[in-house]
Design a protein around this motif. Structure first.
Motif, PDB file in Angstrom:
ATOM      1  N   LEU A   1     -11.729 -21.437  -0.690  1.00  0.00           N
ATOM      2  CA  LEU A   1     -12.406 -22.689  -0.738  1.00  0.00           C
ATOM      3  C   LEU A   1     -13.776 -22.597  -1.028  1.00  0.00           C
ATOM      4  CD1 LEU A   1     -10.386 -24.918   2.071  1.00  0.00           C
ATOM      5  CD2 LEU A   1     -10.540 -25.391  -0.524  1.00  0.00           C
ATOM      6  N   ALA A   2     -14.361 -21.707  -0.343  1.00  0.00           N
ATOM      7  CA  ALA A   2     -15.637 -21.567  -0.225  1.00  0.00           C
ATOM      8  C   ALA A   2     -16.349 -20.772  -1.781  1.00  0.00           C
ATOM      9  CB  ALA A   2     -16.138 -20.345   0.763  1.00  0.00           C
ATOM     10  N   ALA A   3     -15.517 -20.167  -2.430  1.00  0.00           N
ATOM     11  CA  ALA A   3     -15.520 -19.550  -3.621  1.00  0.00           C
ATOM     12  C   ALA A   3     -15.594 -20.659  -4.580  1.00  0.00           C
ATOM     13  CB  ALA A   3     -14.618 -18.517  -4.225  1.00  0.00           C
ATOM     14  N   CYS A   4     -14.792 -21.894  -4.506  1.00  0.00           N
ATOM     15  CA  CYS A   4     -14.553 -22.783  -5.317  1.00  0.00           C
ATOM     16  C   CYS A   4     -15.952 -23.633  -5.700  1.00  0.00           C
ATOM     17  CB  CYS A   4     -13.645 -23.952  -4.779  1.00  0.00           C
ATOM     18  SG  CYS A   4     -12.392 -24.444  -5.787  1.00  0.00           S
ATOM     19  N   GLY A   5     -16.893 -23.855  -4.653  1.00  0.00           N
ATOM     20  CA  GLY A   5     -18.039 -24.332  -5.030  1.00  0.00           C
ATOM     21  C   GLY A   5     -19.159 -23.201  -5.090  1.00  0.00           C
ATOM     22  N   SER A   6     -18.947 -22.141  -5.423  1.00  0.00           N
ATOM     23  CA  SER A   6     -19.905 -21.059  -5.241  1.00  0.00           C
ATOM     24  C   SER A   6     -20.969 -21.388  -6.428  1.00  0.00           C
ATOM     25  CB  SER A   6     -19.059 -19.922  -5.537  1.00  0.00           C
ATOM     26  OG  SER A   6     -19.970 -18.813  -6.075  1.00  0.00           O
ATOM     27  N   SER A   7     -22.255 -20.829  -6.338  1.00  0.00           N
ATOM     28  CA  SER A   7     -23.220 -21.213  -7.136  1.00  0.00           C
ATOM     29  C   SER A   7     -23.426 -19.963  -8.234  1.00  0.00           C
ATOM     30  CB  SER A   7     -24.377 -21.425  -6.519  1.00  0.00           C
ATOM     31  OG  SER A   7     -25.089 -20.093  -5.970  1.00  0.00           O
ATOM     32  N   LYS A   8     -22.523 -18.709  -7.857  1.00  0.00           N
ATOM     33  CA  LYS A   8     -22.408 -17.895  -8.823  1.00  0.00           C
ATOM     34  C   LYS A   8     -21.633 -18.144  -9.880  1.00  0.00           C
ATOM     35  CE  LYS A   8     -23.051 -14.325  -5.623  1.00  0.00           C
ATOM     36  NZ  LYS A   8     -22.525 -12.985  -4.763  1.00  0.00           N
ATOM     37  N   SER A   9     -22.129 -17.997 -11.228  1.00  0.00           N
ATOM     38  CA  SER A   9     -21.542 -18.429 -12.342  1.00  0.00           C
ATOM     39  C   SER A   9     -21.809 -17.313 -13.643  1.00  0.00           C
ATOM     40  CB  SER A   9     -22.014 -19.575 -12.696  1.00  0.00           C
ATOM     41  OG  SER A   9     -21.644 -20.146 -14.035  1.00  0.00           O
ATOM     42  N   SER A  10     -21.253 -17.385 -14.464  1.00  0.00           N
ATOM     43  CA  SER A  10     -21.321 -16.628 -15.787  1.00  0.00           C
ATOM     44  C   SER A  10     -21.991 -17.454 -16.828  1.00  0.00           C
ATOM     45  CB  SER A  10     -20.373 -15.548 -16.038  1.00  0.00           C
ATOM     46  OG  SER A  10     -19.079 -16.436 -16.268  1.00  0.00           O
ATOM     47  N   SER A  11     -22.140 -18.681 -16.459  1.00  0.00           N
ATOM     48  CA  SER A  11     -22.351 -19.800 -17.140  1.00  0.00           C
ATOM     49  C   SER A  11     -23.585 -19.432 -18.379  1.00  0.00           C
ATOM     50  CB  SER A  11     -22.655 -21.039 -16.635  1.00  0.00           C
ATOM     51  OG  SER A  11     -23.263 -22.235 -17.206  1.00  0.00           O
ATOM     52  N   THR A  12     -23.387 -19.647 -19.363  1.00  0.00           N
ATOM     53  CA  THR A  12     -24.358 -19.644 -20.405  1.00  0.00           C
ATOM     54  C   THR A  12     -24.977 -21.065 -20.862  1.00  0.00           C
ATOM     55  OG1 THR A  12     -23.002 -19.066 -22.047  1.00  0.00           O
ATOM     56  CG2 THR A  12     -23.719 -17.223 -20.966  1.00  0.00           C
ATOM     57  N   LEU A  13     -24.959 -22.076 -20.078  1.00  0.00           N
ATOM     58  CA  LEU A  13     -25.246 -23.228 -20.722  1.00  0.00           C
ATOM     59  C   LEU A  13     -26.791 -23.357 -21.120  1.00  0.00           C
ATOM     60  CD1 LEU A  13     -23.714 -25.171 -17.798  1.00  0.00           C
ATOM     61  CD2 LEU A  13     -22.660 -24.986 -20.044  1.00  0.00           C
ATOM     62  N   ASP A  14     -26.785 -24.209 -22.119  1.00  0.00           N
ATOM     63  CA  ASP A  14     -28.181 -24.484 -22.598  1.00  0.00           C
ATOM     64  C   ASP A  14     -28.861 -25.468 -21.893  1.00  0.00           C
ATOM     65  OD1 ASP A  14     -28.286 -22.387 -24.600  1.00  0.00           O
ATOM     66  OD2 ASP A  14     -27.375 -23.846 -25.940  1.00  0.00           O
ATOM     67  N   GLY A  15     -30.152 -25.364 -21.500  1.00  0.00           N
ATOM     68  CA  GLY A  15     -30.912 -26.481 -21.013  1.00  0.00           C
ATOM     69  C   GLY A  15     -31.849 -26.004 -19.972  1.00  0.00           C
ATOM     70  N   PRO A  16     -32.626 -26.855 -19.502  1.00  0.00           N
ATOM     71  CA  PRO A  16     -33.662 -26.404 -18.572  1.00  0.00           C
ATOM     72  C   PRO A  16     -33.220 -25.426 -17.253  1.00  0.00           C
ATOM     73  CG  PRO A  16     -33.852 -28.854 -18.781  1.00  0.00           C
ATOM     74  CD  PRO A  16     -32.322 -28.141 -19.440  1.00  0.00           C
ATOM     75  N   LYS A  17     -33.677 -24.439 -17.063  1.00  0.00           N
ATOM     76  CA  LYS A  17     -33.187 -23.318 -16.216  1.00  0.00           C
ATOM     77  C   LYS A  17     -32.856 -24.091 -14.689  1.00  0.00           C
ATOM     78  CE  LYS A  17     -34.664 -18.953 -14.205  1.00  0.00           C
ATOM     79  NZ  LYS A  17     -35.390 -17.903 -14.339  1.00  0.00           N
ATOM     80  N   GLU A  18     -33.847 -24.629 -14.178  1.00  0.00           N
ATOM     81  CA  GLU A  18     -33.627 -25.538 -12.952  1.00  0.00           C
ATOM     82  C   GLU A  18     -32.550 -26.510 -12.907  1.00  0.00           C
ATOM     83  OE1 GLU A  18     -37.258 -27.074 -11.355  1.00  0.00           O
ATOM     84  OE2 GLU A  18     -38.308 -25.231 -11.429  1.00  0.00           O
ATOM     85  N   THR A  19     -32.350 -27.182 -13.738  1.00  0.00           N
ATOM     86  CA  THR A  19     -31.440 -28.104 -14.071  1.00  0.00           C
ATOM     87  C   THR A  19     -29.921 -27.232 -14.217  1.00  0.00           C
ATOM     88  OG1 THR A  19     -32.671 -29.594 -15.138  1.00  0.00           O
ATOM     89  CG2 THR A  19     -30.346 -30.112 -15.251  1.00  0.00           C
ATOM     90  N   VAL A  20     -29.748 -26.437 -15.092  1.00  0.00           N
ATOM     91  CA  VAL A  20     -28.683 -25.742 -15.197  1.00  0.00           C
ATOM     92  C   VAL A  20     -28.311 -24.960 -13.700  1.00  0.00           C
ATOM     93  CG1 VAL A  20     -27.406 -23.790 -16.553  1.00  0.00           C
ATOM     94  CG2 VAL A  20     -28.891 -25.365 -17.814  1.00  0.00           C
ATOM     95  N   ALA A  21     -29.214 -24.530 -13.141  1.00  0.00           N
ATOM     96  CA  ALA A  21     -29.215 -23.787 -11.810  1.00  0.00           C
ATOM     97  C   ALA A  21     -28.438 -25.090 -10.712  1.00  0.00           C
ATOM     98  CB  ALA A  21     -30.368 -23.181 -11.286  1.00  0.00           C
ATOM     99  N   LEU A  22     -29.038 -26.129 -10.971  1.00  0.00           N
ATOM    100  CA  LEU A  22     -28.587 -27.138 -10.122  1.00  0.00           C
ATOM    101  C   LEU A  22     -27.141 -27.607 -10.231  1.00  0.00           C
ATOM    102  CD1 LEU A  22     -29.093 -29.390  -8.096  1.00  0.00           C
ATOM    103  CD2 LEU A  22     -29.835 -30.812  -9.735  1.00  0.00           C
ATOM    104  N   TYR A  23     -26.832 -27.708 -11.602  1.00  0.00           N
ATOM    105  CA  TYR A  23     -25.374 -27.775 -12.102  1.00  0.00           C
ATOM    106  C   TYR A  23     -24.482 -26.798 -11.570  1.00  0.00           C
ATOM    107  CZ  TYR A  23     -21.242 -28.319 -14.888  1.00  0.00           C
ATOM    108  OH  TYR A  23     -20.077 -28.282 -15.420  1.00  0.00           O
ATOM    109  N   ASN A  24     -24.980 -25.529 -11.899  1.00  0.00           N
ATOM    110  CA  ASN A  24     -24.093 -24.471 -11.124  1.00  0.00           C
ATOM    111  C   ASN A  24     -23.909 -24.528  -9.721  1.00  0.00           C
ATOM    112  OD1 ASN A  24     -23.665 -23.343 -13.739  1.00  0.00           O
ATOM    113  ND2 ASN A  24     -25.494 -22.023 -13.516  1.00  0.00           N
ATOM    114  N   ALA A  25     -24.804 -25.002  -8.928  1.00  0.00           N
ATOM    115  CA  ALA A  25     -24.730 -24.985  -7.612  1.00  0.00           C
ATOM    116  C   ALA A  25     -23.845 -26.005  -7.050  1.00  0.00           C
ATOM    117  CB  ALA A  25     -26.321 -25.174  -6.643  1.00  0.00           C
ATOM    118  N   ARG A  26     -23.931 -27.184  -7.588  1.00  0.00           N
ATOM    119  CA  ARG A  26     -23.246 -28.431  -7.307  1.00  0.00           C
ATOM    120  C   ARG A  26     -22.191 -29.012  -8.042  1.00  0.00           C
ATOM    121  NH1 ARG A  26     -24.536 -30.164  -2.230  1.00  0.00           N
ATOM    122  NH2 ARG A  26     -27.070 -30.165  -1.958  1.00  0.00           N
ATOM    123  N   CYS A  27     -22.062 -28.630  -9.250  1.00  0.00           N
ATOM    124  CA  CYS A  27     -21.105 -29.310 -10.041  1.00  0.00           C
ATOM    125  C   CYS A  27     -20.011 -28.556 -10.794  1.00  0.00           C
ATOM    126  CB  CYS A  27     -21.861 -29.922 -11.309  1.00  0.00           C
ATOM    127  SG  CYS A  27     -23.360 -31.040 -10.708  1.00  0.00           S
TER     128      CYS A  27
END
Length: 117
Positions: free
Chosen positions: A27-53
């Motif tokens: 369950l802890a890994a489900c919401g993990s902020s670690k991601s191999s995401s390569t989403l385009d967008g503002p760095k802080e916003t993408v980091a927020l998305y990775n952490a919360r969404c």
């Protein structure tokens, strides 16, 4: 109690404890902020998305909990203001994030997501 009974109870308790630990780790890994995401967008916003969404919306915005969680084209379905309302107040299955994100974070996510056409 016999040695067998004591050992059996100890083994049963140990197995239950191990199962609970593995479940918590999963369950802890489900919401993990670690991601191999390569989403385009503002760095802080993408980091927020990775952490919360990403636990519900996936690392590529494709969604994990049904078609409504797919955000790849959310900007063509919803205005920025509607996205702000959805993040703030929640929706059908979307939880409200008003108490988890501040107004600037919600606005940044909504601005970025509204551009996902």
């Amino acid at each position: 109690m016999t040695k067998w009974t004591t050992r059996h109870k100890s083994t049963t308790i140990s197995l239950k404890l191990l199962t609970a630990i593995f479940a918590l780790l999963a369950l802890a890994a489900c919401g993990s902020s670690k991601s191999s995401s390569t989403l385009d967008g503002p760095k802080e916003t993408v980091a927020l998305y990775n952490a919360r969404c990403i636990s519900c919306h996936a690392t590529d915005l494709s969604g994990k909990v049904g078609p409504d969680s797919d955000l790849r084209t959310v900007g063509s379905r919803m205005t920025k203001e509607q996205i702000v309302q959805e993040i703030t107040n929640g929706g059908d299955i979307m939880p409200a994030f008003a108490s988890k994100l501040n107004a600037d974070e919600i606005n940044a996510l909504a601005d970025w997501l509204s551009k996902q056409q």
